[in-house]
Scaffold this active site. Sequence first.
Site, PDB file in Angstrom:
ATOM      1  N   ALA A  17       0.804  -1.231   0.000  1.00  0.00           N
ATOM      2  CA  ALA A  17       0.000   0.000   0.000  1.00  0.00           C
ATOM      3  C   ALA A  17       0.833   1.276   0.000  1.00  0.00           C
ATOM      4  CB  ALA A  17      -0.951  -0.014   1.196  1.00  0.00           C
ATOM      5  N   ALA A  18       1.677   1.459   1.013  1.00  0.00           N
ATOM      6  CA  ALA A  18       2.415   2.718   1.123  1.00  0.00           C
ATOM      7  C   ALA A  18       3.413   2.875  -0.014  1.00  0.00           C
ATOM      8  CB  ALA A  18       3.126   2.797   2.475  1.00  0.00           C
ATOM      9  N   CYS A  51      -5.856  -6.712   5.014  1.00  0.00           N
ATOM     10  CA  CYS A  51      -7.018  -6.781   5.908  1.00  0.00           C
ATOM     11  C   CYS A  51      -8.042  -7.807   5.430  1.00  0.00           C
ATOM     12  CB  CYS A  51      -7.688  -5.414   6.014  1.00  0.00           C
ATOM     13  SG  CYS A  51      -6.611  -4.107   6.641  1.00  0.00           S
ATOM     14  N   ASP A 293       3.140   0.494   7.703  1.00  0.00           N
ATOM     15  CA  ASP A 293       3.220  -0.181   8.999  1.00  0.00           C
ATOM     16  C   ASP A 293       4.603  -0.121   9.636  1.00  0.00           C
ATOM     17  OD1 ASP A 293       0.624  -0.817   8.463  1.00  0.00           O
ATOM     18  OD2 ASP A 293       0.955  -2.967   8.147  1.00  0.00           O
ATOM     19  N   ARG A 452     -24.594  12.922  25.785  1.00  0.00           N
ATOM     20  CA  ARG A 452     -25.408  13.596  26.813  1.00  0.00           C
ATOM     21  C   ARG A 452     -25.047  13.096  28.206  1.00  0.00           C
ATOM     22  NH1 ARG A 452     -31.636  13.115  25.277  1.00  0.00           N
ATOM     23  NH2 ARG A 452     -31.817  14.444  27.115  1.00  0.00           N
TER      24      ARG A 452
END
Length: 462
Positions: A17-18, A51, A293, A452
């Site tokens: 990927a990178a 993944c 990574d 809340r």
Amino acid sequence: MDTSPARERLVVIGGDAAGMSAASQARRLKGPDELEIVAFERGHFTSYSACGIPYWVGGDVAAPEELIARTPEEHRARGIDLRMRTEVTEIDVAGGRVRARDVDSGAESWTSYDKLVIATGARPVRPDMPGADAPGVHGVQTLDDGQALLDSLARTRGRRAVVVGAGYIGVEMAEALINRGYEVTVVNRGSEPMSTLDPDMGRLVHEAMEDLGITMVNNTQVTKVLTGEDGRVRAVATQDAEYPADVVVLGIGVRPETTLAAAAGLPLGAHQGLLTDLAMRVRGHENIWAGGDCVEVLDLVSGQERHIALGTHANKHGQVIGTNIGGGYATFPGVVGTAVSKVCDLEIARTGLREKDAHRAGLQYETVTIESTSRAGYYPDASLMTVKMLAERRTGRLLGVQIVGREGAGKRVDIAAVALTACMTVEQMTALDLGYAPPFSPVWDPILVAARKATRAVQQST
């Protein structure tokens, strides 16, 4: 007289990927006449989704090709000299070159660079114990690892599997093996699975895994892998028991693969990941970048460096690196630690800090936990979800959110991720204009219900 600028050479170490995102983006911005790009990948595949490996092993994805975004041939067609089955064994920073070895032939050669990208990824943690490297014991990080596991399953006559570790990979692989008809035991040294959650939320995952037929053994550490006469795994042993196994999957986690970087004297952080600046340039080195990574990144909530191995980050790192190498300008500011997974139909999500993260960072905080439904309670198939929220004491700044529930639960964490990035308080969150219709949400979305309650807790603490 030739007045054209000299062609520079970019060398990329790592073809997933990178690395390939960086190479592709640099190529978009600079043509072959300006920039030569050489990329080295030691495996058989490029630009794939790690993944997705558990879903391939489990049978949800039919073949590894479905996980590949771009093949080596496609990269080469774009003007990238991609050299497969070639492992970089040394970085010579002073000489501006790398030594590479052909995995099949063993032949070695040096390649010079003007600019270098290190995208060596992460490696599965293999425990330092007898038998950890025995046949039938598998880490699962690359497509080659996934294929090796499937080949092992095909050769194995028995149907007993032990997964060591109960992080994301461990939990997902346990489900994958159940889907393949295995009897699965998960041995986990933590008090509950999914240590990225607080234990009270991890307990919900534990219950879901047992409902799926997975045997959970918590607070236990594997001490050795036992082998048979053929040398293949036959069981794992702890201090108190043995668990028969025809196959063992290591889901303990990963560490940055920075052996090359460390040997080259490049700066590493507390988690042994490379340290970079906002442009993803390795600190102190003008012409070396790193991403994916193998790097540490800034946690925007705690202000500390972290190692988070996710494909989303790796692709963004690559885009930033490629833009900067190509003559543009881009930065990667950091992360808030968002992740999502599932066990069967149970969705698991988290972002920001856990209680121990907040404590380690020196923050004082309030926690609240609520139960709500994914849709209006009267709408068919509305399901319960549990939301835990952390807010900083006095300021009310959102610090973290964890969600466990059925359909529609997991991706709600993205609301909290945006709120964390924007440094919102829980009180500000209560006014968020979220989409509403009975099929999608109660009138008060579960995230807002938690906000809340957190707001009241913060107000009462001051």
